[in-house]
Structures are given as C-alpha cells and as structure tokens.
Motif scaffolding. Structure first.
Motif, PDB file in Angstrom:
ATOM      1  N   THR A  70       0.831  -1.203   0.000  1.00  0.00           N
ATOM      2  CA  THR A  70       0.000   0.000   0.000  1.00  0.00           C
ATOM      3  C   THR A  70       0.864   1.251   0.000  1.00  0.00           C
ATOM      4  OG1 THR A  70      -1.711  -1.186   1.212  1.00  0.00           O
ATOM      5  CG2 THR A  70      -1.824   1.208   1.233  1.00  0.00           C
ATOM      6  N   VAL A 113      -6.354   6.735   1.595  1.00  0.00           N
ATOM      7  CA  VAL A 113      -6.066   5.338   1.279  1.00  0.00           C
ATOM      8  C   VAL A 113      -7.351   4.715   0.760  1.00  0.00           C
ATOM      9  CG1 VAL A 113      -5.265   3.122   2.127  1.00  0.00           C
ATOM     10  CG2 VAL A 113      -4.336   5.222   3.102  1.00  0.00           C
ATOM     11  N   GLY A 114      -7.353   4.269  -0.487  1.00  0.00           N
ATOM     12  CA  GLY A 114      -8.536   3.646  -1.054  1.00  0.00           C
ATOM     13  C   GLY A 114      -9.254   4.581  -2.015  1.00  0.00           C
ATOM     14  N   ALA A 144      -8.790  -1.041   2.201  1.00  0.00           N
ATOM     15  CA  ALA A 144      -8.398  -0.002   3.153  1.00  0.00           C
ATOM     16  C   ALA A 144      -9.241  -0.078   4.418  1.00  0.00           C
ATOM     17  CB  ALA A 144      -8.543   1.375   2.502  1.00  0.00           C
ATOM     18  N   SER A 159     -11.987   6.022   6.565  1.00  0.00           N
ATOM     19  CA  SER A 159     -12.198   5.003   5.535  1.00  0.00           C
ATOM     20  C   SER A 159     -13.656   4.567   5.441  1.00  0.00           C
ATOM     21  CB  SER A 159     -11.324   3.781   5.818  1.00  0.00           C
ATOM     22  OG  SER A 159      -9.977   4.038   5.518  1.00  0.00           O
TER      23      SER A 159
END
Length: 492
Positions: free
Chosen positions: A177, A219-220, A330, A372
């Motif tokens: 990642t 993230v994602g 994520a 997230s």
C-alpha cells in the motif's frame, strides 16, 4: 491559534529588527508552520522533539531555496518537490519516529509554493533562507510552549502519540500500500506541475496545492474520491469567499491579516464536521495570503477555481487508475488496526501497565477507521434510499467498531476488572476472524452484565454480525501486524 499568533508576531519582529525584510515575508510562512505543527499529535520522546525542531528549522530554510528554484527553474524545482514529497511517504517504512519527522516535509513544501508565488521566490535566497530557518524553529517552540501551558492549566493531555505506521509483511503479494501511495503521489504531482505550467502560467501553484492535499493521507478509491469532491467544493467556496473579502477589505491592511487568523481558527474548528469546511477555510486563507503579496482575488477568481478543480481531478484520476487500493481493502486494514489497538489497551489494563498511550493509539486508529468508513457509509445510504439493497454492508462493520469508543473511554476512567479478560478474548477471536470473514465465527465468550463493559461487548457482537459483509468480494490482502495488509491466512 495562540501558538499561531505568537509565531507570527515573533516572525514579524525578526523581519523588522534583524532581517530588514517586509513583515509578511517571514510572518506568512510562520503562520503556516505553527498552524500545521499544532495539528501534529505530539507525545514523542524528548530526543525526538529536539530532532523534530531541528528538522523543521532545516526544512523551513530549505523551503525558501526550493521556492526560488521553482520560480526560476521550474523543471528542476518541480522535480525536487516531487522527490521530497514522495520520499516522505516512502520513508514511513522506517518506523514511527521517521514517519513523524517526514510529516514535517509537506508543510515546508507548501511554504515553498507560497514562496515561489510571492516576492520571496525572486529574492536572493541565502539571507532569507537563514532567517526562515529561525522562524521555523520559533514556530515549533511556540507550539510546544502553548501546549505545555494548556496541559498545566486544564490538566488534560494536549498531545497524544500518533499511530504507528503499518509494517511491511514479507508475504505480501504485489505492491505494498505504501509503494502504491508513493507512485500515486509522484504521478499526481508531476501531472499537476505539468498542466499547471501549461494552462495557468505563473499561477500554477494552485493546481499543485490541490493535487497534493487531495492525495495526502487518503487510502482507497472511495476515500480519495470523497476527499476530492470535498476539496473541490470547499476550494470553490473558499475562493469565492476570499474574493468577497477582498472586495470589502484592504488586501494589504491589518484587517486582512486579522481575517486570516479568524478563518484559520474557524477552519480548524469545523474540520471535525466535514473536510469541505476545512478546505474552504484553508483556500480562503491562502487566497488572502496571495492578496497580501499583490495578487488580485477578483481578477484571478476563474483561474484559481479552474486550477484547484483540475488538481483535485488529477489526484482522483491517478489514485483511481494507477495501482489503486480498493476501498474495501483499506477499510479492512483499519478495522484490524482498531481491533489491535483495542486489544492492546485491554491487555495493558489487565497487566496493570499505564494506559494513556494505548488509549491514544486506539483513538488515532478509530479516527483513521472513520475516514475510511465514510465512503462506505455514503454508498450504503444511497443504496438504501434507491432500494438497491438493505442487507448488512461493510459500513455496518465500521459503525459497529466505532461504537466501541464511548464504552472504551468510560472503561478507561475506571479500575480494571476480571470480566475484561473475556472481552479481551473476544477481541482476539474477532481479529482472527477478520482474516477470513466468510468462515464460521467461533463461539464468543459470554458478554458482561453491566456497563460499560456490557456496551463494549454488545458493539463487538454487532461487529461480528457484520463480518460476512466483508467477504462478498475475495480480498487480495488483509491485515498483518499494526494494520498492514497481507495475503489471507488459512483458518488453521
């Protein structure tokens, strides 16, 4: 804001008495340094504090040199900018201390963009570089002093240790990642520099700032798209607000400076409600900063809006198509990190160890999880309103685990009891189950009969009920230690 004011006044006095420069040359970066450093969680060991102070001083001084390079040599300066930003993300693999030091790089880079777009970028860089290093050190000291005084006056901890970065697993399949984030940031910034110079001339900074802010910390795909939308809407609102302010206030006067401090305070307060408010406030402040240096907010309104939107679009497009991180992956990583932090907190209580750092780590993990879970939450709401689905979703798993925060805080205020061993065992079983959510869940210990432990056990059971929703797609990666992603582990 007390630290921001103190840092700003100190920089103005340095500019007036020692350096002989206009006050804004040093005061504006001082505001950026103090405002950003004050958002750092702190709580690091004393030797690391001295290292961070020295690092910020060096980065602050270097920001002037980099700004001069981007103003006079855009290709060289842009390449250094991209390498520094991508390198600060890549360096997270070396542990929590390096991660915290690397987090100082983005604020120095933002200061370099401001320097490149103002008169500072066209000044001889060496004298300004030295004074700017002193301003960076002053900002760091002001933040620490104000935080320390606040701790003494309120009795509440003003700093909390940040969450440790995820460790790389030797068994990971494909790119990690972290590596994906490095590549995405490098490509997004390169595209922003290129399109910014081609389309917006000397106002290219706005495109770069937008791409950098949207890419940083996401993230994602879902988190990235949502932040890009919020960034775009907030930037447009902030630019319009700055144009209205510039129409009624003297850009170079005291009123404009006061408004900058007010806007930053409001933006910091509203960030917890929605990132769009924060983006609007920061964009307004930056617009007022540039107005102080002579750029007209009204005349550049359309250019700034176009550059900000393009930067956000570039960041989202790169993150969506270039080695993307799936939103579900994520979410699973941060679910595991939150469970791990909760388990560490319960273990510390049972062992009679201090729990302040463990509680802070749990709070940091829960905040990341909430970030997230937002896109999943919106998708679930939209799907249910459109009658497209009413079953359990990944958002329910995130909500259930976030619901443990209240009971955990109540539990932390009391003495540990023997029933917490069963809850700790429940957390361990759920962490194992997260690696294979489609498998049958083992029998969990009996829940506690009284609050707050009963509420914590109930939230954990709701999370257990939502685990199958995470198995609707076969995840290529799940959690390793510290919340890192790794290949699924067999039930054995």
């Amino acid at each position: 804001m007390a630290a921001v004011l103190g840092s700003s006044f100190t920089a103005m006095e340095i500019a007036r008495l020692a350096a002989g420069y206009p006050a804004a040359v040093l005061a504006v970066p001082a505001v950026i340094f103090a405002f950003t450093v004050a958002r750092r969680p702190g709580g690091e060991p004393v030797p690391e504090k001295f290292m961070a102070a020295a690092a910020l001083s060096v980065f602050a001084g270097a920001s002037v040199w980099l700004g001069s390079q981007m103003a006079g040599h855009p290709v060289v300066g842009g390449a250094v900018f991209v390498l520094l930003m991508a390198g600060s993300i890549w360096a997270r693999r070396f542990g929590a201390a390096v991660t915290r030091l690397g987090a100082l790089v983005p604020l120095a880079l933002i200061a370099s963009l401001l320097s490149a777009g103002s008169g500072t970028g066209r000044m001889a860089w060496w004298p300004v570089c030295g004074w700017m290093a002193l301003v960076g050190l002053s900002a760091f000291v002001w933040v620490r002093v104000v935080r320390r005084v606040a701790e003494r006056l309120t009795g509440l901890p003003g700093s909390q240790p940040g969450q440790a970065p995820a460790k790389r697993s030797a068994q990971r399949a494909g790119l990690s990642t972290r590596t994906r984030m490095v590549l995405q940031m490098a490509v997004a910034l390169t595209a922003a520099f290129s399109f910014g110079h081609l389309l917006f001339g000397e106002h290219w900074q706005w495109c770069v700032i937008s791409a950098m802010v949207v890419s940083l910390g996401t993230v994602g795909r879902g988190d990235l798209a949502l932040k890009g939308i919020e960034r775009g809407l907030g930037a447009m609102a902030g630019t319009l607000l700055a144009a209205l302010v510039a129409a009624v206030a003297e850009p170079h006067g005291t009123t404009s400076i006061v408004l900058i401090f007010v806007v930053l305070a409001v933006a910091s307060t509203l960030r917890s409600y929605n990132y769009a408010f924060y983006a609007a406030g920061i964009t307004t402040a930056l617009s007022l900063f540039y107005g102080y240096f002579g750029e007209s907010a009204q005349h550049l309104l359309l250019i700034r809006l176009q550059a900000l939107v393009l930067g956000a679009v570039l960041a989202v497009a790169v993150g969506w198509f270039l080695v993307p991180v799936r939103t579900s992956d994520a979410l699973r990583a941060r679910l595991g990190a939150t469970l791990g932090a909760l388990g560490s907190l319960l273990d510390a209580r049972l062992d009679g160890a201090p729990t302040a750092k463990a509680l802070a780590a749990f709070d940091a993990a829960a905040s990341s999880l909430d970030s997230s879970a937002r896109s999943h939450r919106l998708y679930r709401t939209a799907a249910r309103k459109l009658c497209a689905g009413h079953g359990i979703t990944p958002a329910d798993a995130g909500e259930a685990l976030l619901a443990t925060r209240g009971p955990v805080y109540a539990l932390a205020a009391g003495e540990p009891g023997p029933r917490e061993r069963a809850t700790a065992q429940t957390v361990r079983l759920l962490r194992r189950a997260l690696s294979a959510p489609a498998d049958p869940l083992p029998e969990l210990p009996e829940p506690a009969p009284t609050a707050p432990l009963a509420d914590l056990d109930a939230a954990l059971r709701q999370f257990a009920a939502a685990l199958p929703s995470l198995a609707k797609r076969r995840p290529p990666e799940v959690l390793g230690s510290g919340g890192a992603l790794r290949p699924p582990v067999s039930a054995a």
